[in-house]
Design an enzyme around this catalytic site. Structure first.
Site, PDB file in Angstrom:
ATOM      1  N   HIS A 238      -4.175  57.259 -37.919  1.00 45.02           N
ATOM      2  CA  HIS A 238      -2.893  57.965 -37.830  1.00 45.02           C
ATOM      3  C   HIS A 238      -2.225  57.537 -36.531  1.00 45.02           C
ATOM      4  CE1 HIS A 238      -0.599  62.029 -38.412  1.00 45.02           C
ATOM      5  NE2 HIS A 238       0.167  61.119 -37.839  1.00 45.02           N
TER       6      HIS A 238
ATOM      7  N   GLU B  43       1.570  69.758 -41.059  1.00 46.76           N
ATOM      8  CA  GLU B  43       1.697  69.643 -39.590  1.00 46.76           C
ATOM      9  C   GLU B  43       2.535  70.852 -39.147  1.00 46.76           C
ATOM     10  OE1 GLU B  43       4.085  66.357 -38.154  1.00 46.76           O
ATOM     11  OE2 GLU B  43       3.230  66.454 -36.141  1.00 46.76           O
TER      12      GLU B  43
ATOM     13  N   ASP C  80      -1.553  59.562 -33.069  1.00 40.72           N
ATOM     14  CA  ASP C  80      -0.208  59.841 -33.572  1.00 40.72           C
ATOM     15  C   ASP C  80       0.842  58.970 -32.855  1.00 40.72           C
ATOM     16  OD1 ASP C  80       1.590  61.027 -35.303  1.00 40.72           O
ATOM     17  OD2 ASP C  80       1.476  63.033 -34.443  1.00 40.72           O
ATOM     18  N   ASP C  81       1.331  59.428 -31.704  1.00 43.25           N
ATOM     19  CA  ASP C  81       2.343  58.700 -30.919  1.00 43.25           C
ATOM     20  C   ASP C  81       1.893  58.696 -29.459  1.00 43.25           C
ATOM     21  OD1 ASP C  81       4.646  58.478 -33.025  1.00 43.25           O
ATOM     22  OD2 ASP C  81       3.976  60.558 -33.127  1.00 43.25           O
TER      23      ASP C  81
HETATM   24  N1  ADE Z   1       6.827  60.343 -36.856  1.00 41.91           N
HETATM   25  C1  ADE Z   1       6.176  59.961 -35.746  1.00 41.91           C
HETATM   26  N2  ADE Z   1       5.298  60.906 -35.394  1.00 41.91           N
HETATM   27  C2  ADE Z   1       5.369  61.899 -36.303  1.00 41.91           C
HETATM   28  C3  ADE Z   1       4.712  63.137 -36.502  1.00 41.91           C
HETATM   29  N3  ADE Z   1       3.774  63.591 -35.667  1.00 41.91           N
HETATM   30  N4  ADE Z   1       5.068  63.894 -37.548  1.00 41.91           N
HETATM   31  C4  ADE Z   1       6.012  63.483 -38.374  1.00 41.91           C
HETATM   32  N5  ADE Z   1       6.651  62.331 -38.246  1.00 41.91           N
HETATM   33  C5  ADE Z   1       6.338  61.532 -37.223  1.00 41.91           C
HETATM   34 ZN    ZN Z   2       2.199  61.241 -37.443  1.00 42.89          ZN
END
Ligand code: ADE
Ligand code: ZN
Length: 329
Positions: free
Chosen positions: A9, A192, A270-271
């Protein structure tokens, strides 16, 4: 050496560190509305998913050429490798680039330059997953899948991301059916910020094999029972959940309860450029704050490989799994 793991992810656009954002802005003659990296970092205080997404989409303006996407992916792969990532299944958001006049070919070929060399350069095997933006229309998703058709030899699967609430999985039934007919693997963000019903819908309507996040399944014991019974992997992102205020603090994260319930959990970043850590940092944080035992950490690492899309290379999966079993914490 950190425990070997797969990252399942990871949004490649979410690995854009402030320093690289400014370097690419200079290279491409793009002006960012921040004086410097320090001022940009000040903007990394998020209220919720949407407040993060606003900055995430804004900074993408610096990504323009194949070389930009190649540099972005190489920077991620180098950092991931240093944190024990042996295999990465990487999301990308083509609609966010197409809307800026950057073509599908520029994005996929640029990423591919880094991914094709990644085993040699970084010792990391990779897969690419095309995500649809759920706050865009179903028609736009179908057009995006169409635009990706020349590149399907490089794309393993599809996903669904961006603003969740108000955009239920059922909206994307047609594009998921079309993708399945093309032989693409299917995942989706669900649970989420959105309710547990979105997780059920992602499974039943979209036919997903893994659920991204899936955190809110814990509100529905019958759903938890089903996810356990069907061994549906969840790609959890603990530091992301804290930064986007899905949980109050890391100490409140339900990961230990989820593992105790028998859910197939994985830990991901994630990011990472926005949420304060890469895959290994997420492992370290849950280990320290949630007091996970070594056997629990081994389980998380094992799950990451069993849940990965390595069906076309079972020998490799077996090698990675053996590394996990032989790892000494
Ligand atoms: N795009 C990038 N990160 C995300 C996340 N955590 N939830 C939804 N879309 C995303
Ligand atoms: Zn994500």
């Amino acid at each position: 050496m950190p425990v070997p793991k797969a990252e399942l992810h990871l949004h490649i656009e979410g690995t854009l560190e402030p320093e690289l954002a400014f370097a690419l802005a200079a290279r491409n003659g793009v002006t960012l509305p921040y004086a410097d990296t320090e001022e940009l970092r000040e903007a990394y205080r998020f209220e919720d998913l949407q407040s993060f997404l606003n900055l995430y989409y804004e900074l993408m303006a610096v990504l323009r050429t194949e070389r930009d996407f190649e540099d972005l992916a190489n920077a991620y792969l180098a950092r991931a490798a240093a944190q024990g990532v042996r295999h990465a299944e990487i999301f990308f958001d083509p609609q966010a680039h197409l809307a800026r006049g950057v073509g599908m070919g520029t994005v996929v070929e640029g990423l591919w330059r880094a991914l094709a060399a990644s085993e040699t350069t970084h010792g990391v095997s990779t897969r690419l997953i095309l995500c649809f933006l759920r706050d865009e229309s179903a028609e736009s998703a179908l057009e995006t899948l169409d635009a990706a058709k020349p590149y399907l030899d490089r794309i393993t699967g599809i996903g669904l991301d961006s603003a969740e609430v108000g955009h239920p999985p059922v909206k994307f039934r047609a594009v998921y059916e079309a993708a399945a007919a093309l032989g693409l693997r299917r995942v989706a963000h669900a649970g989420e910020e959105g309710p547990p019903e979105y997780i059920t819908e992602a499974l039943d309507v979209l036919g997903v094999e893994r659920v991204d996040h899936g955190l809110r399944c814990m509100e529905d014991p019958a759903l938890v029972e089903r996810l356990v019974r069907e061994r549906i992997p969840l790609t959890l992102c603990p530091l992301s959940n804290v930064r986007l205020r899905t949980v109050d603090t890391l100490a409140d994260h339900p990961l230990p309860a989820m593992l105790d319930a028998g859910l197939v959990c994985t830990v991901n970043s994630d990011d990472p450029a926005y949420f304060g850590g890469y895959a290994g940092d997420n492992f370290d944080a849950v280990r320290q704050t949630l007091g996970l035992t070594e056997e629990r950490l081994r389980e998380l690492a094992r799950n990451s490989f069993t849940a990965s899309f390595l069906e076309d290379d079972e020998e490799r999966r077996a090698r990675y799994l053996a590394e996990v079993e032989n790892y000494r914490f």
